[in-house]
Design an enzyme around this catalytic site. Structure first.
Site, PDB file in Angstrom:
ATOM      1  N   HIS A   1      71.261  40.185  22.971  1.00 49.88           N
ATOM      2  CA  HIS A   1      70.289  41.248  23.255  1.00 49.88           C
ATOM      3  C   HIS A   1      70.898  42.649  23.340  1.00 49.88           C
ATOM      4  O   HIS A   1      70.553  43.436  24.220  1.00 49.88           O
ATOM      5  CB  HIS A   1      69.531  40.939  24.549  1.00 49.88           C
ATOM      6  CG  HIS A   1      68.618  39.742  24.467  1.00 49.88           C
ATOM      7  ND1 HIS A   1      68.047  39.302  23.310  1.00 49.88           N
ATOM      8  CD2 HIS A   1      68.181  38.886  25.448  1.00 49.88           C
ATOM      9  CE1 HIS A   1      67.297  38.238  23.552  1.00 49.88           C
ATOM     10  NE2 HIS A   1      67.359  37.956  24.828  1.00 49.88           N
TER      11      HIS A   1
ATOM     12  N   HIS B   1      60.322  41.530  24.528  1.00 50.32           N
ATOM     13  CA  HIS B   1      60.703  40.329  25.272  1.00 50.32           C
ATOM     14  C   HIS B   1      59.760  40.087  26.448  1.00 50.32           C
ATOM     15  O   HIS B   1      60.203  39.885  27.581  1.00 50.32           O
ATOM     16  CB  HIS B   1      62.146  40.477  25.748  1.00 50.32           C
ATOM     17  CG  HIS B   1      62.857  39.182  25.966  1.00 50.32           C
ATOM     18  ND1 HIS B   1      62.394  38.221  26.839  1.00 50.32           N
ATOM     19  CD2 HIS B   1      63.989  38.686  25.422  1.00 50.32           C
ATOM     20  CE1 HIS B   1      63.238  37.198  26.829  1.00 50.32           C
ATOM     21  NE2 HIS B   1      64.205  37.445  25.971  1.00 50.32           N
TER      22      HIS B   1
ATOM     23  N   GLU C   1      59.288  35.932  20.710  1.00 53.03           N
ATOM     24  CA  GLU C   1      60.019  37.138  20.302  1.00 53.03           C
ATOM     25  C   GLU C   1      60.158  37.165  18.785  1.00 53.03           C
ATOM     26  O   GLU C   1      61.007  36.466  18.226  1.00 53.03           O
ATOM     27  CB  GLU C   1      61.409  37.123  20.946  1.00 53.03           C
ATOM     28  CG  GLU C   1      61.400  36.927  22.446  1.00 53.03           C
ATOM     29  CD  GLU C   1      62.654  36.200  22.948  1.00 53.03           C
ATOM     30  OE1 GLU C   1      63.774  36.612  22.606  1.00 53.03           O
ATOM     31  OE2 GLU C   1      62.511  35.209  23.674  1.00 53.03           O
TER      32      GLU C   1
HETATM   33  C1  BGC Z   1      67.023  33.857  24.799  1.00 51.96           C
HETATM   34  C2  BGC Z   1      67.358  33.064  26.033  1.00 51.96           C
HETATM   35  C3  BGC Z   1      67.737  34.028  27.127  1.00 51.96           C
HETATM   36  C4  BGC Z   1      66.580  34.969  27.347  1.00 51.96           C
HETATM   37  C5  BGC Z   1      66.808  35.999  28.415  1.00 51.96           C
HETATM   38  C6  BGC Z   1      65.896  34.768  25.108  1.00 51.96           C
HETATM   39  O1  BGC Z   1      65.603  35.547  24.010  1.00 51.96           O
HETATM   40  O2  BGC Z   1      66.754  33.049  23.703  1.00 51.96           O
HETATM   41  O3  BGC Z   1      68.391  32.144  25.792  1.00 51.96           O
HETATM   42  O4  BGC Z   1      68.067  33.358  28.306  1.00 51.96           O
HETATM   43  O5  BGC Z   1      66.270  35.624  26.162  1.00 51.96           O
HETATM   44  O6  BGC Z   1      67.981  36.625  28.270  1.00 51.96           O
END
Ligand code: BGC
Length: 372
Positions: free
Chosen positions: A125, A199, A337
């Site tokens: 991310h 998200h 997402e």
């Molecule tokens: C991921 C997860 C993660 C979450 C929060 C999601 O997009 O796939 O593995 O824990 O985001 O960070």
């Protein structure tokens, strides 16, 4: 003639009465004194969306249930500072690269780039201070058939290890048909990679009344991308038919989430996988439908992206205290997402995450709410 003008004026007034409105207000400040603002989009059908400048985050989303009761259907915090202190990307605009890049490394035109590894051995991310932790600027706010806010952020060349200065906008627009349309756009000064997404953690029961195990989910995806134990795609595109990943017709989330005979469920602690959305990427097409049987709320998502990460809040461990001091626990939300596939910079045959100078990146997401 006079009559026509009067009628037209009246029609105009009616149209105005039904227009969606946008209002801008302060949303407190961060510990370092930085002021945060929020824009609330409100329509005439009972929906409202609050977007704050920290992370261009969807901070609240109020949606009526089948009896007309309005509740917030996204997880998050009451104050901006908590989004920084306990980040888990609640409602955030994620970038530069949403999802994982294996070992935090990728090569572009023969040069290797090294990013921070903030998720075990991988980059997640956007790194230590991704777009979710940046202050975005409000470029414009407008009311009308669509109540709209445009936010922008300029990411410096080299920020978090990514090449190129990236100019990004996030546009949120709410109409009276209970559609929230979100569009990410970007341009770059040098070839780079990116994957922008939102998200949001949806809990359609409203204010997190129930977990999401009883939600009926449909994913318009005949294939998904299996992962290794660190959630990096193996490269395979696997048919969902005959697996616990088959959501081509509606299934309760909880029905197969504990079926650890499938190693993919073990790796993800449940669902945490990229599904390949049927149809042509670049075209807005149905990707997902979520139905919460008690409230009757239904969310239908259309996307332009090639994939959609379906994540069931598996890492929420009861130590996150959200809005109204609610403890968020595993399985309390569904994240959907839309984006390119995880680790696409390291998979030449995945849809590309590359952006060149002169090109425009667009990722459009439509969240449509109704009741059943
Ligand atoms: C991921 C997860 C993660 C979450 C929060 C999601 O997009 O796939 O593995 O824990 O985001 O960070």
């Amino acid at each position: 003639m006079r009559y026509t003008i009067a009628a037209a004026a009246l029609l105009g007034l009616c149209a105005q009465a039904h227009a969606a409105t946008a209002t801008r207000a302060g949303f407190g400040q961060l510990a370092d004194g930085t002021k945060v603002e929020a824009v609330t989009l409100t329509n005439s059908a009972g929906m409202s969306a609050k977007i704050m400048t920290l992370g261009a985050t969807l901070q609240s989303l109020v949606v009526p249930d089948k009896a007309g009761h309005k509740d917030d259907v996204v997880l998050g915090y009451d104050t901006a500072q908590e989004y920084l202190s306990r980040p888990d990307y609640f409602g955030a605009s994620v970038g530069r690269y949403a999802n994982r890049i294996a070992k935090g490394k990728f090569a572009l035109d023969g040069k290797t780039y090294t990013l921070v590894t903030n998720d075990g051995p991988n980059h997640l991310h956007g790194g230590t201070k991704g777009f979710d932790k940046r202050m975005w600027k409000i470029d414009s706010v407008s009311s009308g058939p669509d109540a709209k806010v445009v936010l922008s952020y300029v990411s410096a060349d080299g920020e978090e290890g990514y090449p190129g200065e990236l100019k990004v906008t996030a546009t949120y627009a709410l109409n009276d048909q209970n559609e929230l349309r979100l569009e990410y756009r970007a341009t770059t000064s040098k070839p780079t990679v990116l994957n922008l997404t939102n998200h949001s953690y949806f809990n359609l029961s409203g204010n997190d009344a129930r977990d999401v195990m009883g939600n009926m989910v449909t994913l318009h995806a005949a294939r998904f991308t299996p992962v290794n134990a660190t959630l990096i795609p193996t490269g395979e595109r696997k048919a969902v038919s005959g697996t616990v990943f088959d959501f081509q017709t509606a299934h309760r989330v909880g029905d197969r989430i504990r079926d650890a005979r499938d190693p993919q469920i073990r790796f993800g602690r449940g669902y945490d996988h990229n599904f390949i959305v049927d149809g042509n990427a670049g075209t807005l097409r149905p990707a997902a439908r979520v139905e919460e049987p008690v409230s009757g709320r239904v969310l239908e998502m259309s996307v332009t992206a090639p994939g959609i990460q379906f994540y069931t809040g598996n890492f929420l461990d009861g130590t996150y205290f959200g809005k109204g001091s609610r403890a968020y626990r595993q399985g309390d939300a569904i994240c959907l997402e839309p984006g390119v596939f995880p680790d696409s910079p390291n998979h030449a045959d995945f849809p590309t995450s590359r952006l060149n100078p002169g090109q425009s990146y667009v990722n459009t997401i439509v969240y449509k709410f109704s009741t059943k």
